[in-house]
Design a protein around this motif. Structure first.
Motif, PDB file in Angstrom:
ATOM      1  N   UNK A 623     -16.758  60.368  25.038  1.00 17.31           N
ATOM      2  CA  UNK A 623     -15.562  60.298  24.611  1.00 17.31           C
ATOM      3  C   UNK A 623     -15.093  61.721  25.874  1.00 17.31           C
ATOM      4  N   UNK A 624     -13.509  62.014  26.201  1.00 19.08           N
ATOM      5  CA  UNK A 624     -13.160  62.576  26.665  1.00 19.08           C
ATOM      6  C   UNK A 624     -13.488  61.677  28.320  1.00 19.08           C
ATOM      7  N   UNK A 625     -14.113  62.506  28.856  1.00 21.88           N
ATOM      8  CA  UNK A 625     -13.993  62.090  30.224  1.00 21.88           C
ATOM      9  C   UNK A 625     -15.956  61.121  31.166  1.00 21.88           C
ATOM     10  N   UNK A 626     -15.347  60.484  31.718  1.00 21.48           N
ATOM     11  CA  UNK A 626     -17.323  59.969  32.373  1.00 21.48           C
ATOM     12  C   UNK A 626     -17.621  59.062  31.209  1.00 21.48           C
ATOM     13  N   UNK A 627     -17.776  57.581  31.944  1.00 22.30           N
ATOM     14  CA  UNK A 627     -18.536  56.562  31.572  1.00 22.30           C
ATOM     15  C   UNK A 627     -18.108  56.063  30.749  1.00 22.30           C
ATOM     16  N   UNK A 628     -16.991  55.868  30.499  1.00 13.83           N
ATOM     17  CA  UNK A 628     -16.208  55.481  28.998  1.00 13.83           C
ATOM     18  C   UNK A 628     -15.842  53.975  29.967  1.00 13.83           C
ATOM     19  N   UNK A 629     -15.475  53.875  31.084  1.00  9.94           N
ATOM     20  CA  UNK A 629     -15.155  52.335  30.984  1.00  9.94           C
ATOM     21  C   UNK A 629     -16.376  51.742  31.819  1.00  9.94           C
ATOM     22  N   UNK A 630     -17.319  53.028  32.836  1.00 12.61           N
ATOM     23  CA  UNK A 630     -18.696  52.650  33.649  1.00 12.61           C
ATOM     24  C   UNK A 630     -19.829  51.584  32.333  1.00 12.61           C
ATOM     25  N   UNK A 631     -20.095  52.364  31.448  1.00  7.00           N
ATOM     26  CA  UNK A 631     -20.906  51.289  30.013  1.00  7.00           C
ATOM     27  C   UNK A 631     -19.908  49.888  29.812  1.00  7.00           C
ATOM     28  N   UNK A 632     -18.878  50.181  29.209  1.00  4.96           N
ATOM     29  CA  UNK A 632     -18.134  49.409  29.388  1.00  4.96           C
ATOM     30  C   UNK A 632     -18.925  47.913  29.723  1.00  4.96           C
ATOM     31  N   UNK A 633     -18.628  48.324  31.384  1.00  4.39           N
ATOM     32  CA  UNK A 633     -18.669  47.520  32.599  1.00  4.39           C
ATOM     33  C   UNK A 633     -20.148  46.904  32.875  1.00  4.39           C
ATOM     34  N   UNK A 634     -20.887  47.791  32.587  1.00  4.04           N
ATOM     35  CA  UNK A 634     -22.484  47.294  32.285  1.00  4.04           C
ATOM     36  C   UNK A 634     -22.674  46.439  31.387  1.00  4.04           C
ATOM     37  N   UNK A 635     -21.932  46.380  29.918  1.00  3.78           N
ATOM     38  CA  UNK A 635     -22.469  45.641  29.023  1.00  3.78           C
ATOM     39  C   UNK A 635     -21.844  44.070  29.380  1.00  3.78           C
ATOM     40  N   UNK A 636     -20.756  43.887  29.915  1.00  3.53           N
ATOM     41  CA  UNK A 636     -20.672  43.201  30.243  1.00  3.53           C
ATOM     42  C   UNK A 636     -21.030  42.692  30.841  1.00  3.53           C
ATOM     43  N   UNK A 637     -21.954  42.710  32.685  1.00  8.06           N
ATOM     44  CA  UNK A 637     -22.667  42.252  33.288  1.00  8.06           C
ATOM     45  C   UNK A 637     -24.164  41.613  32.554  1.00  8.06           C
ATOM     46  N   UNK A 638     -24.456  42.894  31.740  1.00  8.85           N
ATOM     47  CA  UNK A 638     -25.973  42.829  30.694  1.00  8.85           C
ATOM     48  C   UNK A 638     -25.466  40.633  29.901  1.00  8.85           C
ATOM     49  N   UNK A 639     -24.567  40.980  29.406  1.00  9.30           N
ATOM     50  CA  UNK A 639     -24.231  39.469  28.543  1.00  9.30           C
ATOM     51  C   UNK A 639     -23.957  38.299  29.544  1.00  9.30           C
ATOM     52  N   UNK A 640     -23.977  38.794  30.899  1.00  6.73           N
ATOM     53  CA  UNK A 640     -23.659  37.335  32.484  1.00  6.73           C
ATOM     54  C   UNK A 640     -22.670  36.788  32.184  1.00  6.73           C
ATOM     55  N   UNK A 641     -21.094  38.320  32.460  1.00  8.11           N
ATOM     56  CA  UNK A 641     -20.359  37.893  32.544  1.00  8.11           C
ATOM     57  C   UNK A 641     -20.372  37.905  34.548  1.00  8.11           C
ATOM     58  N   UNK A 642     -19.442  36.704  34.759  1.00  6.83           N
ATOM     59  CA  UNK A 642     -19.374  36.954  35.872  1.00  6.83           C
ATOM     60  C   UNK A 642     -17.944  37.453  36.558  1.00  6.83           C
ATOM     61  N   UNK A 643     -17.964  38.441  37.869  1.00  9.02           N
ATOM     62  CA  UNK A 643     -17.022  38.855  38.235  1.00  9.02           C
ATOM     63  C   UNK A 643     -16.512  38.381  39.012  1.00  9.02           C
ATOM     64  N   UNK A 644     -14.966  38.370  39.004  1.00  8.85           N
ATOM     65  CA  UNK A 644     -13.889  37.703  39.684  1.00  8.85           C
ATOM     66  C   UNK A 644     -13.022  38.248  40.365  1.00  8.85           C
ATOM     67  N   UNK A 645     -12.819  38.505  41.638  1.00 12.27           N
ATOM     68  CA  UNK A 645     -11.635  39.418  42.317  1.00 12.27           C
ATOM     69  C   UNK A 645     -10.592  38.202  42.030  1.00 12.27           C
ATOM     70  N   UNK A 646      -9.367  38.843  41.972  1.00 14.39           N
ATOM     71  CA  UNK A 646      -7.773  38.199  42.431  1.00 14.39           C
ATOM     72  C   UNK A 646      -7.441  37.958  43.301  1.00 14.39           C
ATOM     73  N   UNK A 647      -6.898  37.536  43.928  1.00 18.45           N
ATOM     74  CA  UNK A 647      -6.331  37.455  45.551  1.00 18.45           C
ATOM     75  C   UNK A 647      -5.395  38.378  45.847  1.00 18.45           C
ATOM     76  N   UNK A 648      -4.379  37.968  44.262  1.00 13.40           N
ATOM     77  CA  UNK A 648      -3.279  38.131  44.790  1.00 13.40           C
ATOM     78  C   UNK A 648      -2.487  38.797  43.534  1.00 13.40           C
TER      79      UNK A 648
END
Length: 704
Positions: A623-648
């Motif tokens: 809650x509030x400030x800190x680690x709220x998005x970091x934890x979500x991205x970590x879980x996506x990685x744990x579930x084997x999501x690929x991170x693809x950067x869009x060039x445009x």
């Protein structure tokens, strides 16, 4: 001492009188209730005479007895008041009504078991009413359809709850939109002693669709006519309210009026306070037939059991069919038909005092209804937490249930048929309201927003939105109000609320402070197809930049953005304070990239991504400030999501004053300690859920 003895003698005399008079009265009534050895009924509805002589004599006897009953009971009440004054207590402290079933027959409405004590406002015309049993459930029926009516219902319900003392059972006849909104609202509100049942309004349309109706309420404005069929067969009485009603007193006082019904009275209504049914508002004005000024159906008391016995359904249908032959349509929906029925059957109605339904529209006589405003009538998880824990408030927030009002404004959107549609998801509080118009100008697709507001702020937002041409022109923006509770900003709860009510296959998980590039919506839809998001676990990254300037000429292309980046007008997001958050995006590669490229997860990575709607939720412990998005991205990685950067693709963060939560994080050592503790607990939970693969998160954290 003499004064005291006199007081005691008066008290004793009054007590004996109160005890003796009822006995003498009922002995008299018992003796007088027999004629020729046969009992005489006090109720004209239940009485079934067997001969003309019996009927004539019995009727006179009943009338005489009923008059005497009322006289004796008035004397009893006067003596009780004297007795209570002698004891130094008011009548409100007595408890006389223990019955759960109340007789509606003539002569029994003010029985010995029912005590008086409720006075409606300060009107001299108001008589005393029986008090409703403390634990008696009060039933309220409301017809509600659509977004605006759902919002009105909240105001109505809050006014009822503010004054009520009894359990409430709301019967909501709702369409699918209103049911979704109000079911969530009541589930998250968690008000004690309130039950809510929903009845599908769409299934009732066939019952009234044959009636032409000019009223703005449309077909839903006729559904109060079919409540005897719609509501449970064992429900005997109900208060029916329009959504625009506001209560200024305990609804139990209105419920108590049922005890005043006599004979065949089955409808409690307030006289109409306009001249509509008098037919003199304009030349050739031809209203439906009504008794005098007619009755307003914004507030109705219905005796359902008696209405069913009277075959109410057949009664109103025959009346409507007859009148429609000449009138062709209704002008005031159900109100016209109720009045036409009452015109033919005036004995059905009990007229409520007008302060029970003060009608504040134009051309009314509402000022005659009151002299001043006083006349208007109208957790198991927490127990497991250690309160001595220094992080108790943080942990408690995870289990806090916030009252939630979905679709606060009108929402209408059908996702594209090609299954590529993307909804922008964000959350905000009152201090970020100014970003809404800008985002709507940059993103033409659907948006799902969760707003964290107080009740007063929700009304401010409503006025702000209604005054904005930009916002009012957009019907594909869903505003979900999550009401304030507790001391922390529940950022991840808000994100989850906004995500849960996305209607498209894909979501762009953004923040309210970012403006997406022009044309990003269409670009993302094309990228969804290009990267086959429907059949793969991918998270498409939209690179994030920021400006420190409040006035910015927004770049219209990647080339223009790179030029501004080189000139120092723009920066990669959080370059100065939190490089690790977006460094894995690899901005150096992005500058020259023409095709999407994959990047690996790294510690503290928190990009803004486009994912399928079935992605995991955000973790509410943050809650509030800190680690709220970091934890979500970590879980996506744990579930084997690929991170693809869009060039445009790109988005730009606009400057604003620091939030209250980041200020607390920077200034409060205990805040930082608790955040670190929550991070460690989250990582342990990840290890339990994902096993050996999750060990890298512990290692990465230790090395960072």
């Amino acid at each position: 001492m003499l004064g005291i003895c006199r007081g005691r003698r008066k008290f004793l005399a009054a007590s004996l009188t109160v005890l003796c008079i009822p006995a003498v009265t009922w002995l008299y009534l018992f003796a007088g209730s027999f004629e020729d050895g046969k009992p005489v009924s006090l109720s004209p509805l239940e009485s079934q005479p067997h001969s003309p002589r019996y009927a004539a004599a019995g009727q006179r006897e009943r009338e005489s007895l009923e008059v005497r009953v009322r006289e004796v009971e008035e004397e009893n009440r006067a003596l009780r008041r004297q007795l209570s004054l002698a004891q130094g207590r008011g009548p409100a402290h007595r408890h006389g009504n223990h019955s759960k079933t109340y007789s509606m027959e003539e002569g029994t409405g003010d029985s010995e078991n029912l005590r008086a004590g409720i006075v409606a406002g300060n009107s001299s015309e108001c008589g005393q009413q029986p008090v409703v049993e403390k634990c008696e459930t009060i039933h309220v029926a409301i017809v509600c359809a659509g977004y605006n009516a759902s919002r009105d219902v909240v105001t109505l319900v809050k006014s009822v709850l503010f004054h009520r003392r009894n359990p409430l059972h709301f019967h909501l006849i709702a369409d699918s939109i209103a049911e979704q909104i109000l079911a969530t609202l009541f589930q998250t509100w968690m008000v004690p002693a309130v039950r809510v049942d929903f009845y599908n309004a769409d299934e009732l349309k066939s019952e009234v669709s044959w009636i032409p109706n000019k009223h703005y309420s449309g077909i839903y404005g006729l559904m109060k006519l079919v409540l005897t069929k719609t509501l449970p067969a064992n429900l005997e009485r109900v208060i029916v309210l329009d959504t625009d009603i506001t209560f200024a007193t305990d609804i139990a006082e209105l419920w108590a009026v049922f005890h005043k019904f006599k004979g065949q009275q089955v409808l409690g209504l307030v006289e109409n306070q306009s001249d509509w049914y008098l037919g003199n508002l304009w030349k050739n004005h031809r209203p439906w037939p009504a008794l005098g000024r007619g009755y307003n159906t914004g507030v109705i008391l219905l005796l359902l059991d008696k209405l069913r016995k009277m075959k109410w359904e057949q009664m109103w249908r025959l009346t409507a069919e007859r009148e429609l032959m000449g009138m062709l349509s209704t002008s005031l929906a159900d109100q016209d038909i109720f009045n036409a029925v009452i015109k033919q059957n005036p004995f059905l109605v009990y007229q409520l005092p007008c302060f029970w339904n003060v009608q504040l529209s134009d051309h009314t006589r509402s000022e005659q209804c009151y002299r001043d405003v006083s006349d208007l009538k109208l957790q198991k998880q927490l127990s497991e937490l250690d309160e001595d824990d220094l992080c108790y408030e943080f942990r408690r927030e995870r289990f806090t249930v916030h009252r939630t009002h979905l679709y606060f404004l009108h929402y209408e959107y059908e996702p594209a048929s090609d299954n590529t549609d993307v909804t922008l998801v964000a959350q905000l509080s009152m201090d970020r309201l100014q970003m809404l118009e800008a985002i709507c100008k940059h993103w033409e697709g659907p948006i799902s927003l969760a707003l964290y507001l107080s009740d007063a702020e929700a009304q401010q937002f409503l006025r702000y939105a209604q005054g904005s041409e930009v916002l009012m022109s957009r019907h594909n923006v869903a505003y979900h109000i999550v009401y304030k509770e507790g001391q922390f900003y529940p950022v991840n709860l808000l994100r989850n609320v906004a995500m849960k009510h996305v209607g498209t296959p894909y979501m762009f998980l953004s923040d309210i402070d970012f403006l997406p590039m022009y044309g990003l919506y269409e670009y993302l839809r094309k990228s969804v197809i290009q990267l086959d998001l429907a059949n793969t676990k991918k998270a498409m990254i939209v690179p994030a930049f920021e400006t420190l300037r409040y006035r910015l000429s927004f770049p219209k292309s990647k080339a223009e953005l790179l030029s501004m980046l080189d000139m120092g007008t723009l920066f990669t997001f959080r370059y100065h304070v939190w490089t690790k958050g977006h460094a894995p995006t690899n901005f150096a590669k992005w500058r020259t990239a023409t095709t999407p490229y994959r990047v690996e997860w790294e510690a503290d990575f928190e990009p803004y991504v486009v994912v399928r709607r079935d992605c995991p939720e955000y973790d509410r412990r943050f809650v509030g400030f800190g680690w709220n998005k970091v934890a979500h991205i970590m879980e996506l990685d744990a579930q084997e999501y690929e991170f693809i950067v869009l060039p445009n693709a790109y988005m730009i963060h606009m400057p604003h004053a620091p939030s209250f939560d980041i200020t607390k994080f920077r200034s409060n050592k205990q805040y930082r300690i608790c955040l670190k503790t929550l991070k460690e607990e989250f990582q342990q939970d990840m290890s339990r859920r994902y096993g050996f693969a999750a060990l890298k998160y512990l290692t990465a954290e230790n090395n960072s």
